[in-house]
Design a protein around this motif. Structure first.
Motif, PDB file in Angstrom:
ATOM      1  N   VAL A 164       0.843  -1.198   0.000  1.00 26.32           N
ATOM      2  CA  VAL A 164       0.000   0.000   0.000  1.00 26.32           C
ATOM      3  C   VAL A 164       0.879   1.249   0.000  1.00 26.32           C
ATOM      4  CG1 VAL A 164      -1.696   1.339   1.310  1.00 26.32           C
ATOM      5  CG2 VAL A 164      -1.973  -1.129   1.107  1.00 26.32           C
ATOM      6  N   LEU A 165       1.931   1.253   0.817  1.00 22.09           N
ATOM      7  CA  LEU A 165       2.827   2.410   0.864  1.00 22.09           C
ATOM      8  C   LEU A 165       3.518   2.644  -0.478  1.00 22.09           C
ATOM      9  CD1 LEU A 165       4.316   1.909   4.424  1.00 22.09           C
ATOM     10  CD2 LEU A 165       2.993   3.900   3.646  1.00 22.09           C
ATOM     11  N   ILE A 166       3.990   1.587  -1.109  1.00 23.10           N
ATOM     12  CA  ILE A 166       4.645   1.720  -2.415  1.00 23.10           C
ATOM     13  C   ILE A 166       3.638   2.219  -3.444  1.00 23.10           C
ATOM     14  CG2 ILE A 166       5.686   0.404  -4.316  1.00 23.10           C
ATOM     15  CD1 ILE A 166       7.661   0.926  -2.060  1.00 23.10           C
ATOM     16  N   SER A 167       2.425   1.695  -3.418  1.00 24.42           N
ATOM     17  CA  SER A 167       1.386   2.142  -4.353  1.00 24.42           C
ATOM     18  C   SER A 167       1.027   3.602  -4.117  1.00 24.42           C
ATOM     19  CB  SER A 167       0.132   1.269  -4.210  1.00 24.42           C
ATOM     20  OG  SER A 167       0.417  -0.062  -4.562  1.00 24.42           O
ATOM     21  N   ALA A 168       0.918   3.985  -2.849  1.00 18.69           N
ATOM     22  CA  ALA A 168       0.593   5.377  -2.519  1.00 18.69           C
ATOM     23  C   ALA A 168       1.704   6.312  -2.983  1.00 18.69           C
ATOM     24  CB  ALA A 168       0.353   5.521  -1.021  1.00 18.69           C
ATOM     25  N   ARG A 169       2.954   5.909  -2.770  1.00 21.85           N
ATOM     26  CA  ARG A 169       4.066   6.746  -3.222  1.00 21.85           C
ATOM     27  C   ARG A 169       4.049   6.882  -4.743  1.00 21.85           C
ATOM     28  NH1 ARG A 169      10.112   4.943  -2.153  1.00 21.85           N
ATOM     29  NH2 ARG A 169       9.490   3.457  -3.737  1.00 21.85           N
ATOM     30  N   ALA A 170       3.795   5.797  -5.447  1.00 24.12           N
ATOM     31  CA  ALA A 170       3.726   5.852  -6.914  1.00 24.12           C
ATOM     32  C   ALA A 170       2.604   6.794  -7.354  1.00 24.12           C
ATOM     33  CB  ALA A 170       3.512   4.454  -7.485  1.00 24.12           C
TER      34      ALA A 170
ATOM     35  N   GLU B 205      -9.917  12.322  -3.015  1.00 25.49           N
ATOM     36  CA  GLU B 205     -10.151  11.067  -2.309  1.00 25.49           C
ATOM     37  C   GLU B 205     -10.456   9.946  -3.293  1.00 25.49           C
ATOM     38  OE1 GLU B 205     -13.269   9.015   0.790  1.00 25.49           O
ATOM     39  OE2 GLU B 205     -12.870  11.159   1.043  1.00 25.49           O
ATOM     40  N   THR B 206     -11.249  10.244  -4.295  1.00 26.14           N
ATOM     41  CA  THR B 206     -11.597   9.241  -5.302  1.00 26.14           C
ATOM     42  C   THR B 206     -10.345   8.755  -6.030  1.00 26.14           C
ATOM     43  OG1 THR B 206     -13.793  10.184  -5.589  1.00 26.14           O
ATOM     44  CG2 THR B 206     -12.962   8.811  -7.395  1.00 26.14           C
ATOM     45  N   GLU B 207      -9.443   9.675  -6.351  1.00 28.35           N
ATOM     46  CA  GLU B 207      -8.200   9.287  -7.034  1.00 28.35           C
ATOM     47  C   GLU B 207      -7.314   8.434  -6.138  1.00 28.35           C
ATOM     48  OE1 GLU B 207      -7.681  13.004 -10.158  1.00 28.35           O
ATOM     49  OE2 GLU B 207      -7.102  13.293  -8.050  1.00 28.35           O
ATOM     50  N   VAL B 208      -7.296   8.715  -4.841  1.00 24.87           N
ATOM     51  CA  VAL B 208      -6.527   7.881  -3.910  1.00 24.87           C
ATOM     52  C   VAL B 208      -7.137   6.489  -3.863  1.00 24.87           C
ATOM     53  CG1 VAL B 208      -5.878   7.517  -1.491  1.00 24.87           C
ATOM     54  CG2 VAL B 208      -5.664   9.791  -2.517  1.00 24.87           C
ATOM     55  N   ARG B 209      -8.448   6.421  -3.723  1.00 26.69           N
ATOM     56  CA  ARG B 209      -9.109   5.114  -3.663  1.00 26.69           C
ATOM     57  C   ARG B 209      -8.858   4.328  -4.950  1.00 26.69           C
ATOM     58  NH1 ARG B 209     -12.354   4.289   0.652  1.00 26.69           N
ATOM     59  NH2 ARG B 209     -12.806   6.118   1.928  1.00 26.69           N
ATOM     60  N   PHE B 210      -8.913   4.984  -6.092  1.00 23.60           N
ATOM     61  CA  PHE B 210      -8.649   4.319  -7.366  1.00 23.60           C
ATOM     62  C   PHE B 210      -7.187   3.881  -7.432  1.00 23.60           C
ATOM     63  CE2 PHE B 210      -7.471   4.230 -11.854  1.00 23.60           C
ATOM     64  CZ  PHE B 210      -8.436   3.358 -12.350  1.00 23.60           C
ATOM     65  N   GLY B 211      -6.270   4.748  -6.988  1.00 30.50           N
ATOM     66  CA  GLY B 211      -4.847   4.441  -7.027  1.00 30.50           C
ATOM     67  C   GLY B 211      -4.446   3.276  -6.135  1.00 30.50           C
ATOM     68  N   LEU B 212      -5.218   3.036  -5.101  1.00 36.40           N
ATOM     69  CA  LEU B 212      -4.933   1.939  -4.175  1.00 36.40           C
ATOM     70  C   LEU B 212      -5.834   0.732  -4.399  1.00 36.40           C
ATOM     71  CD1 LEU B 212      -4.413   3.943  -0.861  1.00 36.40           C
ATOM     72  CD2 LEU B 212      -2.694   3.208  -2.527  1.00 36.40           C
TER      73      LEU B 212
ATOM     74  N   TYR C 206     -10.348   0.609   4.609  1.00 40.82           N
ATOM     75  CA  TYR C 206      -9.619   1.522   3.731  1.00 40.82           C
ATOM     76  C   TYR C 206      -9.706   2.980   4.155  1.00 40.82           C
ATOM     77  CZ  TYR C 206      -9.300  -2.639   0.970  1.00 40.82           C
ATOM     78  OH  TYR C 206      -9.033  -3.906   0.569  1.00 40.82           O
ATOM     79  N   ASP C 207     -10.627   3.333   5.013  1.00 35.60           N
ATOM     80  CA  ASP C 207     -10.812   4.741   5.356  1.00 35.60           C
ATOM     81  C   ASP C 207      -9.554   5.338   5.990  1.00 35.60           C
ATOM     82  OD1 ASP C 207     -12.633   7.035   5.335  1.00 35.60           O
ATOM     83  OD2 ASP C 207     -12.421   6.909   7.515  1.00 35.60           O
ATOM     84  N   LYS C 208      -8.979   4.651   6.976  1.00 37.42           N
ATOM     85  CA  LYS C 208      -7.767   5.168   7.624  1.00 37.42           C
ATOM     86  C   LYS C 208      -6.603   5.250   6.643  1.00 37.42           C
ATOM     87  CE  LYS C 208      -8.798   3.630  12.308  1.00 37.42           C
ATOM     88  NZ  LYS C 208      -8.333   2.799  13.428  1.00 37.42           N
ATOM     89  N   ILE C 209      -6.504   4.291   5.761  1.00 44.07           N
ATOM     90  CA  ILE C 209      -5.438   4.287   4.753  1.00 44.07           C
ATOM     91  C   ILE C 209      -5.593   5.488   3.831  1.00 44.07           C
ATOM     92  CG2 ILE C 209      -4.551   3.065   2.722  1.00 44.07           C
ATOM     93  CD1 ILE C 209      -5.211   0.433   4.245  1.00 44.07           C
ATOM     94  N   VAL C 210      -6.797   5.695   3.322  1.00 47.55           N
ATOM     95  CA  VAL C 210      -7.050   6.814   2.411  1.00 47.55           C
ATOM     96  C   VAL C 210      -6.778   8.140   3.114  1.00 47.55           C
ATOM     97  CG1 VAL C 210      -8.840   8.023   1.085  1.00 47.55           C
ATOM     98  CG2 VAL C 210      -8.654   5.525   0.965  1.00 47.55           C
TER      99      VAL C 210
END
Length: 159
Positions: A108-114, A124-131, A141-145
């Motif tokens: 998740v961290l690597i995906s978020a950094r990418a 928020e929608t783009e983060v959810r899509f990206g992860l 997923y709420d805390k992660i987003v």
């Protein structure tokens, strides 16, 4: 079958190793090179626990052959912190309790950094899509987003 010599760069450091022709990059990272931060979840590219970047492209390392690392720049979770200083994403995940068991967290961290490297101001929608390629069974997923959004804001402020 004879092993193949692979020369690559992992987290900015030159690395050489021998790989069986059919072995995955995940296997090479964990078992040959001792970089156990990248986790194996499903082995089929469905969970994202083994996410790394290869030449800046997010991939599931369980689906990449180790020999494909030849000449590539690979980034794993081990290279995310800068010495003793955690990356803002890592810090926000800790501060906001966006992790529990830790199996999905490196991916998740690597995906978020990418995601943030391509889009430093995501919705928020783009983060959810990206992860979306990363499965988490513990935190939801709420805390992660929220942690990714907070880290993105902090990173924009420091630029």
């Amino acid at each position: 079958m004879a092993k193949t010599h692979v020369s690559t760069s992992i987290n900015g450091e030159p690395v050489e190793f021998l790989a069986d022709p059919g072995s995955s990059l995940l296997d090479a990272l964990r078992n040959t090179l001792g970089l156990t931060g990248t986790k194996e979840g499903c082995g089929t590219g469905d969970c994202g626990a083994c996410s790394v970047t290869v030449d800046g492209r997010l991939v599931c390392s369980c689906l990449v052959l180790a020999v494909e690392a030849e000449g590539a720049e690979i980034a794993t979770i081990e290279g995310m912190a800068q010495g003793e200083a955690l990356h803002p994403l890592q810090r926000k995940f800790l501060e906001m309790a966006a992790l529990q068991c830790g199996i999905c967290t490196p991916g998740v961290l690597i995906s978020a950094r990418a995601l943030l490297e391509k889009n430093p101001d995501p919705t928020e929608t783009e983060v959810r899509f990206g992860l979306a390629g990363n499965l988490c069974r513990c935190t939801g997923y709420d805390k992660i987003v929220r942690a990714v959004m907070e880290a993105a804001a902090e990173m924009r402020e420091t630029v």
